[in-house]
Design an enzyme around this catalytic site. Structure first.
Site, PDB file in Angstrom:
ATOM      1  N   PRO A  10       0.790  -1.229   0.000  1.00  0.00           N
ATOM      2  CA  PRO A  10       0.000   0.000   0.000  1.00  0.00           C
ATOM      3  C   PRO A  10       0.824   1.282   0.000  1.00  0.00           C
ATOM      4  O   PRO A  10       1.855   1.374   0.658  1.00  0.00           O
ATOM      5  CB  PRO A  10      -0.827  -0.092   1.292  1.00  0.00           C
ATOM      6  N   ASN A  11       0.318   2.225  -0.769  1.00  0.00           N
ATOM      7  CA  ASN A  11       0.851   3.592  -0.874  1.00  0.00           C
ATOM      8  C   ASN A  11       2.150   3.693  -1.668  1.00  0.00           C
ATOM      9  O   ASN A  11       2.635   4.797  -1.918  1.00  0.00           O
ATOM     10  CB  ASN A  11       1.027   4.237   0.524  1.00  0.00           C
ATOM     11  N   ARG A  18       4.852  10.946  -2.553  1.00  0.00           N
ATOM     12  CA  ARG A  18       4.626  10.666  -1.142  1.00  0.00           C
ATOM     13  C   ARG A  18       5.887  10.932  -0.327  1.00  0.00           C
ATOM     14  O   ARG A  18       6.937  10.317  -0.577  1.00  0.00           O
ATOM     15  CB  ARG A  18       4.273   9.174  -1.032  1.00  0.00           C
ATOM     16  N   TYR A  23      11.069   8.937   0.913  1.00  0.00           N
ATOM     17  CA  TYR A  23      10.995   7.918  -0.140  1.00  0.00           C
ATOM     18  C   TYR A  23      11.558   8.361  -1.485  1.00  0.00           C
ATOM     19  O   TYR A  23      11.541   7.581  -2.442  1.00  0.00           O
ATOM     20  CB  TYR A  23       9.534   7.464  -0.312  1.00  0.00           C
ATOM     21  N   ASN A  72       8.039  -5.718  -0.865  1.00  0.00           N
ATOM     22  CA  ASN A  72       7.923  -4.574   0.040  1.00  0.00           C
ATOM     23  C   ASN A  72       6.440  -4.484   0.404  1.00  0.00           C
ATOM     24  O   ASN A  72       5.646  -3.899  -0.339  1.00  0.00           O
ATOM     25  CB  ASN A  72       8.404  -3.282  -0.623  1.00  0.00           C
ATOM     26  N   ALA A  75       3.214  -0.844   4.801  1.00  0.00           N
ATOM     27  CA  ALA A  75       2.655  -0.825   6.162  1.00  0.00           C
ATOM     28  C   ALA A  75       2.174  -2.209   6.614  1.00  0.00           C
ATOM     29  O   ALA A  75       2.194  -2.515   7.816  1.00  0.00           O
ATOM     30  CB  ALA A  75       1.517   0.189   6.241  1.00  0.00           C
ATOM     31  N   GLU A  96      12.717  -9.575   1.659  1.00  0.00           N
ATOM     32  CA  GLU A  96      11.937  -8.426   2.134  1.00  0.00           C
ATOM     33  C   GLU A  96      12.761  -7.164   1.892  1.00  0.00           C
ATOM     34  O   GLU A  96      13.946  -7.130   2.225  1.00  0.00           O
ATOM     35  CB  GLU A  96      11.668  -8.597   3.637  1.00  0.00           C
ATOM     36  N   HIS A  98      12.789  -2.700   2.065  1.00  0.00           N
ATOM     37  CA  HIS A  98      12.182  -1.416   2.419  1.00  0.00           C
ATOM     38  C   HIS A  98      13.079  -0.311   1.894  1.00  0.00           C
ATOM     39  O   HIS A  98      14.313  -0.434   1.910  1.00  0.00           O
ATOM     40  CB  HIS A  98      12.020  -1.278   3.936  1.00  0.00           C
ATOM     41  N   ARG A 105      13.122   4.580  12.446  1.00  0.00           N
ATOM     42  CA  ARG A 105      11.855   5.312  12.452  1.00  0.00           C
ATOM     43  C   ARG A 105      11.016   4.897  13.673  1.00  0.00           C
ATOM     44  O   ARG A 105      11.556   4.383  14.646  1.00  0.00           O
ATOM     45  CB  ARG A 105      11.142   5.079  11.118  1.00  0.00           C
TER      46      ARG A 105
END
Ligand code: DQA
Length: 142
Positions: A10-11, A18, A23, A72, A75, A96, A98, A105
């Site tokens: 998502p996103n 964004r 990012y 990825n 969230a 995985e 990111h 964070r």
């Protein structure tokens, strides 16, 4: 040729717009064009969804025939037992990734339901995290 797929959650369809300070300012489509050109010796597919069940469907669909999944889950990484279970259920190895360093964070980003069943995790290198994952699959012998 190795058959790899990038699955984005998502996103991540908003990359470029964004939170560019986190990012970056590149769209994923632009980046993907460069990636595809950089790795002519692999077959690279791409899928993005904002919907948890669709991500699970895609993981199941490719998870018994592809050579590698670069995931990825965005969230959902931090919330989705369902995606974690899907990664566990399939045969195709998952890396995985990111874009940001999730450990630098908020605390809620430190938990991952994907990591325990992934071959490895690459994070914090911006979009280059995806390059590194592809390189890793590429360097693995059959
Ligand atoms: C992300 C990190 C996640 O915590 C966040 O929810 C994202 C993107 C990353 O690539 O840095 O959407 O997965």
């Amino acid at each position: 040729m190795k058959q790899l797929i990038i699955i984005n959650g998502p996103n991540l369809n908003l990359l470029g717009k964004r939170e560019p300070e986190i990012y970056g300012d590149q769209t994923f489509e632009d980046y993907l064009e460069k990636l595809t050109a950089k790795f002519p010796d692999v077959t690279l597919s791409y899928y993005q969804s904002n919907i948890e069940g669709e991500l699970i469907n895609k993981i199941q669909e490719v998870g018994f025939s592809f050579d590698g999944i670069i995931l990825n889950a965005a969230a959902y990484t931090h919330t989705s037992i369902g995606i974690g279970d899907a990664v566990k259920a399939i045969e195709t190895p998952v890396i995985e990734v990111h874009i940001s360093n999730t450990f630098s964070r908020e605390e809620f980003r430190h938990q991952s339901y994907i990591s325990p069943n992934s071959e490895g995790v690459i994070l914090g290198f911006g979009l280059q995290s995806y390059d590194l994952a592809i390189e890793s699959f590429r360097n693995q012998n059959e």
